[in-house]
Write a protein that holds these residues in place. Structure first.
Motif, PDB file in Angstrom:
ATOM      1  N   SER A 112       5.924  23.855  -8.883  1.00 10.18           N
ATOM      2  CA  SER A 112       4.857  23.316  -8.049  1.00 10.18           C
ATOM      3  C   SER A 112       5.049  21.819  -7.808  1.00 10.18           C
ATOM      4  CB  SER A 112       3.509  23.578  -8.713  1.00 10.18           C
ATOM      5  OG  SER A 112       2.465  23.082  -7.920  1.00 10.18           O
ATOM      6  N   TYR A 113       5.433  21.088  -8.832  1.00  7.22           N
ATOM      7  CA  TYR A 113       5.675  19.653  -8.667  1.00  7.22           C
ATOM      8  C   TYR A 113       6.883  19.388  -7.783  1.00  7.22           C
ATOM      9  CZ  TYR A 113       2.255  18.306 -12.194  1.00  7.22           C
ATOM     10  OH  TYR A 113       1.099  18.091 -12.893  1.00  7.22           O
TER      11      TYR A 113
ATOM     12  N   LYS B 290       7.886  21.219  -5.306  1.00 10.38           N
ATOM     13  CA  LYS B 290       7.558  21.563  -3.923  1.00 10.38           C
ATOM     14  C   LYS B 290       6.457  20.690  -3.329  1.00 10.38           C
ATOM     15  CE  LYS B 290       8.074  25.557  -2.445  1.00 10.38           C
ATOM     16  NZ  LYS B 290       8.496  26.703  -1.828  1.00 10.38           N
ATOM     17  N   ALA B 291       5.701  19.994  -4.175  1.00 11.96           N
ATOM     18  CA  ALA B 291       4.591  19.159  -3.690  1.00 11.96           C
ATOM     19  C   ALA B 291       5.139  17.925  -2.995  1.00 11.96           C
ATOM     20  CB  ALA B 291       3.693  18.748  -4.845  1.00 11.96           C
ATOM     21  N   LYS B 292       4.430  17.526  -1.977  1.00 15.53           N
ATOM     22  CA  LYS B 292       4.803  16.312  -1.261  1.00 15.53           C
ATOM     23  C   LYS B 292       3.812  15.211  -1.642  1.00 15.53           C
ATOM     24  CE  LYS B 292       6.974  18.714   2.544  1.00 15.53           C
ATOM     25  NZ  LYS B 292       7.087  19.985   1.927  1.00 15.53           N
ATOM     26  N   VAL B 293       4.022  14.666  -2.829  1.00 18.95           N
ATOM     27  CA  VAL B 293       3.140  13.643  -3.360  1.00 18.95           C
ATOM     28  C   VAL B 293       3.758  12.285  -3.089  1.00 18.95           C
ATOM     29  CG1 VAL B 293       2.054  12.743  -5.452  1.00 18.95           C
ATOM     30  CG2 VAL B 293       2.339  15.202  -5.152  1.00 18.95           C
ATOM     31  N   LEU B 294       2.949  11.372  -2.559  1.00 21.70           N
ATOM     32  CA  LEU B 294       3.446  10.025  -2.272  1.00 21.70           C
ATOM     33  C   LEU B 294       3.672   9.267  -3.572  1.00 21.70           C
ATOM     34  CD1 LEU B 294       1.071   9.088   0.665  1.00 21.70           C
ATOM     35  CD2 LEU B 294       3.456   9.764   0.840  1.00 21.70           C
ATOM     36  N   TYR B 295       4.801   8.642  -3.668  1.00 24.70           N
ATOM     37  CA  TYR B 295       5.083   7.817  -4.842  1.00 24.70           C
ATOM     38  C   TYR B 295       4.477   6.433  -4.684  1.00 24.70           C
ATOM     39  CZ  TYR B 295       8.339  11.386  -6.265  1.00 24.70           C
ATOM     40  OH  TYR B 295       8.886  12.575  -6.647  1.00 24.70           O
TER      41      TYR B 295
ATOM     42  N   ASN C 265      -4.493  19.071  -3.798  1.00 24.60           N
ATOM     43  CA  ASN C 265      -3.171  19.359  -4.367  1.00 24.60           C
ATOM     44  C   ASN C 265      -3.258  19.703  -5.855  1.00 24.60           C
ATOM     45  OD1 ASN C 265      -3.800  16.696  -4.957  1.00 24.60           O
ATOM     46  ND2 ASN C 265      -1.673  16.052  -4.995  1.00 24.60           N
TER      47      ASN C 265
ATOM     48  N   THR D 271      -1.966  23.156  -7.370  1.00 19.55           N
ATOM     49  CA  THR D 271      -1.067  23.201  -8.524  1.00 19.55           C
ATOM     50  C   THR D 271      -1.594  24.157  -9.591  1.00 19.55           C
ATOM     51  OG1 THR D 271      -0.331  20.937  -8.115  1.00 19.55           O
ATOM     52  CG2 THR D 271       0.048  21.817 -10.316  1.00 19.55           C
TER      53      THR D 271
END
Length: 137
Positions: A119-120, A122-127, A4, A8
């Protein structure tokens, strides 16, 4: 570097390079050969500074997460100071058009920041990192 992070950087570098190509074309039409050199130098400088900063910030986030915010502020301040030093070093140069250089710096920086924000979003980043073992702590 995680996938990811690479995604980015690519999501930021490609639109910035496209904006750089547009700036080079506009500079060629308005300032000639020296405008082209200034625009290319400005676009390459922004991509190099921003990509390097992103990589440093991501490595810091992984190794020292408690310093992430302070490191981000220090990194952006350092980038601005280094950019100011580059601009001062080439203030009175005749190697390239300083106006083309400055406008390309501004335009490509704005494009990079906008692309990074997109980009941030749309990103699927786990919190929260899920527990891999499934056992309670």
């Amino acid at each position: 570097m995680q996938s990811n992070d690479v995604r980015t950087i690519l999501n930021c570098a490609v639109p910035t390079a496209a904006a750089g190509v547009i700036a080079v074309a506009a500079s060629a039409a308005l300032a000639g050969g020296k405008g082209v050199i200034g625009a290319v130098f400005g676009a390459v400088l922004v991509i190099a500074f921003m990509a390097t900063g992103f990589i440093v910030l991501q490595r810091t986030a992984r190794s020292l997460p408690h310093l992430f915010q302070a490191m981000g502020l220090m990194l952006y301040t350092t980038q601005l100071l280094l950019l100011a030093l580059v601009m001062l070093a080439f203030k009175n140069t005749t190697l390239f058009s300083t106006k083309a250089f400055a406008f390309t710096l501004l335009a490509t920086t704005i494009v990079w920041i906008a692309a990074q924000a997109r980009s941030y979003l749309k990103a699927k980043v786990l919190y929260v990192e899920p527990d891999s073992a499934g056992s309670p702590s």
